[in-house]
Design a protein around this motif. Structure first.
Motif, PDB file in Angstrom:
ATOM      1  N   ARG A 222      -1.073 -10.778  21.478  1.00 10.37           N
ATOM      2  CA  ARG A 222      -0.738 -11.658  20.345  1.00 10.37           C
ATOM      3  C   ARG A 222       0.278 -11.023  19.406  1.00 10.37           C
ATOM      4  O   ARG A 222       0.534 -11.540  18.321  1.00 10.37           O
ATOM      5  N   GLY A 223       0.848  -9.898  19.811  1.00  9.47           N
ATOM      6  CA  GLY A 223       1.899  -9.289  19.012  1.00  9.47           C
ATOM      7  C   GLY A 223       1.452  -8.209  18.049  1.00  9.47           C
ATOM      8  O   GLY A 223       2.286  -7.642  17.324  1.00  9.47           O
ATOM      9  N   PHE A 224       0.162  -7.892  18.019  1.00 13.17           N
ATOM     10  CA  PHE A 224      -0.332  -6.858  17.112  1.00 13.17           C
ATOM     11  C   PHE A 224       0.002  -5.464  17.645  1.00 13.17           C
ATOM     12  O   PHE A 224      -0.056  -5.216  18.857  1.00 13.17           O
ATOM     13  N   VAL A 225       0.319  -4.566  16.731  1.00 18.15           N
ATOM     14  CA  VAL A 225       0.685  -3.195  17.082  1.00 18.15           C
ATOM     15  C   VAL A 225      -0.371  -2.244  16.539  1.00 18.15           C
ATOM     16  O   VAL A 225      -0.754  -2.320  15.368  1.00 18.15           O
ATOM     17  N   ASN A 226      -0.818  -1.343  17.393  1.00 24.00           N
ATOM     18  CA  ASN A 226      -1.826  -0.358  17.000  1.00 24.00           C
ATOM     19  C   ASN A 226      -1.187   0.853  16.341  1.00 24.00           C
ATOM     20  O   ASN A 226      -0.100   1.280  16.718  1.00 24.00           O
ATOM     21  N   TYR A 227      -1.886   1.425  15.344  1.00 23.79           N
ATOM     22  CA  TYR A 227      -1.471   2.678  14.717  1.00 23.79           C
ATOM     23  C   TYR A 227      -2.038   3.820  15.547  1.00 23.79           C
ATOM     24  O   TYR A 227      -3.257   3.899  15.746  1.00 23.79           O
ATOM     25  N   SER A 228      -1.197   4.699  16.040  1.00 21.41           N
ATOM     26  CA  SER A 228      -1.599   5.694  17.040  1.00 21.41           C
ATOM     27  C   SER A 228      -2.668   6.668  16.567  1.00 21.41           C
ATOM     28  O   SER A 228      -3.379   7.248  17.389  1.00 21.41           O
ATOM     29  N   LYS A 229      -2.832   6.854  15.261  1.00 22.58           N
ATOM     30  CA  LYS A 229      -3.824   7.809  14.761  1.00 22.58           C
ATOM     31  C   LYS A 229      -5.184   7.175  14.480  1.00 22.58           C
ATOM     32  O   LYS A 229      -6.138   7.871  14.149  1.00 22.58           O
ATOM     33  N   GLU A 230      -5.259   5.842  14.614  1.00 26.36           N
ATOM     34  CA  GLU A 230      -6.508   5.138  14.332  1.00 26.36           C
ATOM     35  C   GLU A 230      -6.713   4.026  15.355  1.00 26.36           C
ATOM     36  O   GLU A 230      -6.019   3.004  15.322  1.00 26.36           O
ATOM     37  N   TRP A 231      -7.642   4.190  16.257  1.00 25.97           N
ATOM     38  CA  TRP A 231      -7.841   3.214  17.316  1.00 25.97           C
ATOM     39  C   TRP A 231      -8.173   1.822  16.763  1.00 25.97           C
ATOM     40  O   TRP A 231      -7.961   0.804  17.419  1.00 25.97           O
ATOM     41  N   TRP A 232      -8.686   1.742  15.534  1.00 28.11           N
ATOM     42  CA  TRP A 232      -9.147   0.487  14.937  1.00 28.11           C
ATOM     43  C   TRP A 232      -8.074  -0.266  14.149  1.00 28.11           C
ATOM     44  O   TRP A 232      -8.278  -1.411  13.782  1.00 28.11           O
ATOM     45  N   HIS A 233      -6.936   0.349  13.874  1.00 24.15           N
ATOM     46  CA  HIS A 233      -5.957  -0.222  12.945  1.00 24.15           C
ATOM     47  C   HIS A 233      -4.831  -0.946  13.688  1.00 24.15           C
ATOM     48  O   HIS A 233      -4.170  -0.374  14.547  1.00 24.15           O
ATOM     49  N   PHE A 234      -4.586  -2.201  13.289  1.00 25.30           N
ATOM     50  CA  PHE A 234      -3.544  -3.019  13.899  1.00 25.30           C
ATOM     51  C   PHE A 234      -2.760  -3.747  12.805  1.00 25.30           C
ATOM     52  O   PHE A 234      -3.302  -4.067  11.749  1.00 25.30           O
ATOM     53  N   SER A 235      -1.501  -4.000  13.079  1.00 19.69           N
ATOM     54  CA  SER A 235      -0.685  -4.771  12.152  1.00 19.69           C
ATOM     55  C   SER A 235       0.169  -5.759  12.934  1.00 19.69           C
ATOM     56  O   SER A 235       0.411  -5.576  14.130  1.00 19.69           O
ATOM     57  N   LEU A 236       0.625  -6.794  12.241  1.00 23.00           N
ATOM     58  CA  LEU A 236       1.464  -7.815  12.866  1.00 23.00           C
ATOM     59  C   LEU A 236       2.863  -7.707  12.273  1.00 23.00           C
ATOM     60  O   LEU A 236       3.096  -8.103  11.130  1.00 23.00           O
ATOM     61  N   PRO A 237       3.816  -7.150  13.028  1.00 19.85           N
ATOM     62  CA  PRO A 237       5.174  -6.991  12.512  1.00 19.85           C
ATOM     63  C   PRO A 237       5.767  -8.324  12.058  1.00 19.85           C
ATOM     64  O   PRO A 237       5.603  -9.353  12.721  1.00 19.85           O
ATOM     65  N   GLY A 238       6.412  -8.288  10.901  1.00 23.54           N
ATOM     66  CA  GLY A 238       7.067  -9.479  10.392  1.00 23.54           C
ATOM     67  C   GLY A 238       6.191 -10.381   9.555  1.00 23.54           C
ATOM     68  O   GLY A 238       6.682 -11.300   8.894  1.00 23.54           O
TER      69      GLY A 238
END
Length: 252
Positions: A222-238
């Motif tokens: 769905r376009g979410f990007v994971n933060y490499s230092k936290e398996w639980w953290h995702f963001s949606l660019p834009g």
């Protein structure tokens, strides 16, 4: 008779307007995730004591996940993919007021650290959290486009609950020793500031790695990007933009 109907219609319209006004607590473009998909499990940690600060953070007046509308729609899509597999998303944090971010910053610099807080960063001092990239003075969460989440097996026994009086092992310990969170075993607890929390960490089991990969893949579709230092953290660019500071109030 006609006058009576007109009066009734006016009263009804006023009542609806009043309800709408009460419900409109969020800025334009934001929604309560529960209104988008009530099947997504929520365990909003910063609204209670089960977090690394040990108390509710400023601005968390309710344990509710608030997100940008498009983010909520994509999470609903993820949930629809997971449901046939007897899995569910569980949200730990969504929109985060900037006052809560400032609260985290102040906590990290207060020079105090209790054993319960130390469970979240067992390998180093909380003063190092900024330098190591686990806490930032500006957070994507404040834009409504960043999320902390995990997966839950719906057929598993998820009945264990957090006991603030219990002396749990640190967040890197075996799942049976650390604080329970009613989700799959990802190798660490949520908000664990440790290299073991890095999404591609080598120190986890094959089963834990498969769960992390599954979460990353279903979100990435769905376009979410994971933060490499936290398996639980995702963001949606834009989908981000400006940071907000409105409190998370109870839904009406």
């Amino acid at each position: 008779m006609h006058a009576g109907r007109r009066l009734a219609a006016i009263v009804a319209a006023c009542c609806l307007a009043s309800v709408a006004a009460q419900a409109q607590k969020l800025p334009a473009g934001f929604v309560y995730l529960r209104d988008v998909d009530p099947t997504i499990i929520q365990d909003i940690r910063y609204a209670g004591s089960n977090n690394f600060v040990g108390r509710p953070l400023r601005g968390y007046q309710a344990a509710e996940c608030v997100v940008k509308r498009e983010v909520g729609a994509l999470l609903k899509s993820v949930q629809e993919e997971l449901a046939p597999q007897n899995l569910s998303l569980k949200m730990f944090d969504c929109y985060r007021p900037t006052r809560a971010v400032a609260d985290m910053v102040a906590w990290s610099r207060d020079g105090k650290e209790t054993p319960a807080q130390k469970r979240y960063n067992p390998a180093f001092s909380k003063a190092d959290l900024f330098r190591l990239g686990y806490i930032a003075e500006r957070s994507g969460h404040s834009t409504g486009a960043a999320l902390d989440l995990t997966l839950v097996e719906l057929k598993a026994d998820n009945s264990a609950t957090f006991d603030p009086a219990r002396d749990y092992a640190d967040c890197t310990a075996n799942v049976n020793l650390r604080a329970p969170d009613g989700s799959v075993d990802m190798g660490t607890g949520y908000d664990c500031s440790d290299t073991k929390s890095h999404t591609a960490a080598k120190s986890i089991t094959a089963a834990q790695r498969r769960w992390r990969e599954k979460l990353v893949q279903v979100m990435a579709r769905r376009g979410f990007v994971n933060y490499s230092k936290e398996w639980w953290h995702f963001s949606l660019p834009g989908a981000g933009g400006q940071a907000y500071d409105f409190p998370i109030a109870p839904r009406k």
